[in-house]
Motif scaffolding. Structure first.
Motif, PDB file in Angstrom:
ATOM      1  N   ARG A 135       0.783  -1.226   0.000  1.00 30.44           N
ATOM      2  CA  ARG A 135       0.000   0.000   0.000  1.00 30.44           C
ATOM      3  C   ARG A 135       0.821   1.285   0.000  1.00 30.44           C
ATOM      4  N   GLY A 170      -4.942   5.949  -3.481  1.00 30.23           N
ATOM      5  CA  GLY A 170      -4.953   6.626  -2.195  1.00 30.23           C
ATOM      6  C   GLY A 170      -4.465   5.720  -1.078  1.00 30.23           C
ATOM      7  N   PRO A 171      -4.466   6.211   0.160  1.00 28.43           N
ATOM      8  CA  PRO A 171      -3.934   5.444   1.299  1.00 28.43           C
ATOM      9  C   PRO A 171      -4.745   4.200   1.638  1.00 28.43           C
ATOM     10  N   THR A 172      -5.979   4.118   1.156  1.00 26.33           N
ATOM     11  CA  THR A 172      -6.798   2.936   1.449  1.00 26.33           C
ATOM     12  C   THR A 172      -6.750   1.915   0.320  1.00 26.33           C
ATOM     13  N   GLU A 175      -7.612  -2.513   0.283  1.00 27.23           N
ATOM     14  CA  GLU A 175      -8.330  -3.106   1.409  1.00 27.23           C
ATOM     15  C   GLU A 175      -8.920  -4.443   0.989  1.00 27.23           C
ATOM     16  N   ASP A 189     -10.027   0.895  -4.074  1.00 27.20           N
ATOM     17  CA  ASP A 189      -9.416   2.130  -3.575  1.00 27.20           C
ATOM     18  C   ASP A 189     -10.530   2.951  -2.942  1.00 27.20           C
ATOM     19  N   GLY A 190     -10.702   2.780  -1.646  1.00 26.83           N
ATOM     20  CA  GLY A 190     -11.794   3.443  -0.940  1.00 26.83           C
ATOM     21  C   GLY A 190     -11.669   4.945  -0.895  1.00 26.83           C
ATOM     22  N   THR A 191     -10.458   5.475  -1.112  1.00 22.83           N
ATOM     23  CA  THR A 191     -10.253   6.920  -1.071  1.00 22.83           C
ATOM     24  C   THR A 191     -11.087   7.615  -2.135  1.00 22.83           C
ATOM     25  N   ILE A 192     -11.202   6.978  -3.314  1.00 25.81           N
ATOM     26  CA  ILE A 192     -11.981   7.577  -4.403  1.00 25.81           C
ATOM     27  C   ILE A 192     -13.141   6.671  -4.818  1.00 25.81           C
ATOM     28  N   ASP A 193     -13.484   5.721  -3.958  1.00 21.16           N
ATOM     29  CA  ASP A 193     -14.618   4.820  -4.213  1.00 21.16           C
ATOM     30  C   ASP A 193     -14.536   4.184  -5.597  1.00 21.16           C
TER      31      ASP A 193
END
Length: 219
Positions: A135, A170-172, A175, A189-193
């Motif tokens: 990550r 992004g940082p997520t 996941e 990438d949860g940062t930008i869905d």
């Protein structure tokens, strides 16, 4: 330890879940009522302590707080457990012993493969080994069952760096990673869905996403 929570399906059709305040790996079978009963023949009467598993793998207790954040259940009954901060993935049999028959020493140390600042993400099976999300640099890394880099994976060095595909993870990132067919992977990438769909050859899978972008926007 055991702050991370993850779940998977066992080869027997039951379920396994890691994490919770007790820091346990639970083995259970769903019931029609909506509850679950422990699979007593797995682990120690249906559970295993995450702290004990981490210790067998040489993970320092101070770094094991998110151990169990990532979980993969293999068809042969082996469970793979990992965490972000340790960047270590431990392969265990149902009795809690290290699965050295599946992975050399029963452990993947991502920091040895990707550098001391590596941060762990999710893990998935691929070919005769595994693909792990690293990550800190937003990359996918192919790993053989002997613990070495799979240099046939990606463009070079057994890695696919998402920034080199024009993406800005992004940082997520990572996941979750899932197999998409035989040679592609969906990476969250949860940062930008979004979900990036990446081929094992190191390119975006343009059969997915708007206008062949290889990116699924979830917003």
């Amino acid at each position: 330890s055991g702050a991370g929570v993850a779940a998977g399906e066992l080869c027997t059709g039951g379920l396994t879940m890691s994490g919770g305040s007790a820091g346990e790996l639970y083995f259970a079978y769903p019931e029609p009522s909506g509850g679950a009963s422990k699979l007593l023949w797995w682990g120690d009467k249906g559970s295993l302590g995450l702290a004990a598993i981490a210790a067998k793998a040489g993970i320092q207790p101070a770094l094991a707080g998110d151990f169990g954040e990532f979980l993969l259940s293999l068809d042969n009954g082996v469970i793979v457990l990992g965490g972000s901060s340790t960047a270590t993935y431990v392969f265990v049999h149902g009795d809690g012993s290290l699965a050295t028959d599946v992975m050399k020493d029963g452990v993947i140390d991502l920091q040895k493969l990707a550098g001391p600042n590596a941060i762990g993400g999710d893990i998935v099976q691929y070919a005769n080994g595994f693909v792990v999300v690293e990550r800190s640099q937003g990359q996918l890394i192919g790993i053989k069952s002997d613990g070495s880099l799979d240099t046939t994976f990606g463009i070079k060095d057994g890695a696919i760096r998402l920034t080199e595909l024009g993406l800005m993870p992004g940082p997520t990132i990572g996941e979750k990673i899932v197999n998409v067919g035989d040679t592609s992977f969906g990476v969250t990438d949860g940062t930008i869905d979004s979900i990036y769909v990446v081929k094992s050859s190191g390119t975006l899978d343009t059969t997915w996403g708007a206008k062949g972008s290889g990116v699924l926007n979830l917003k």
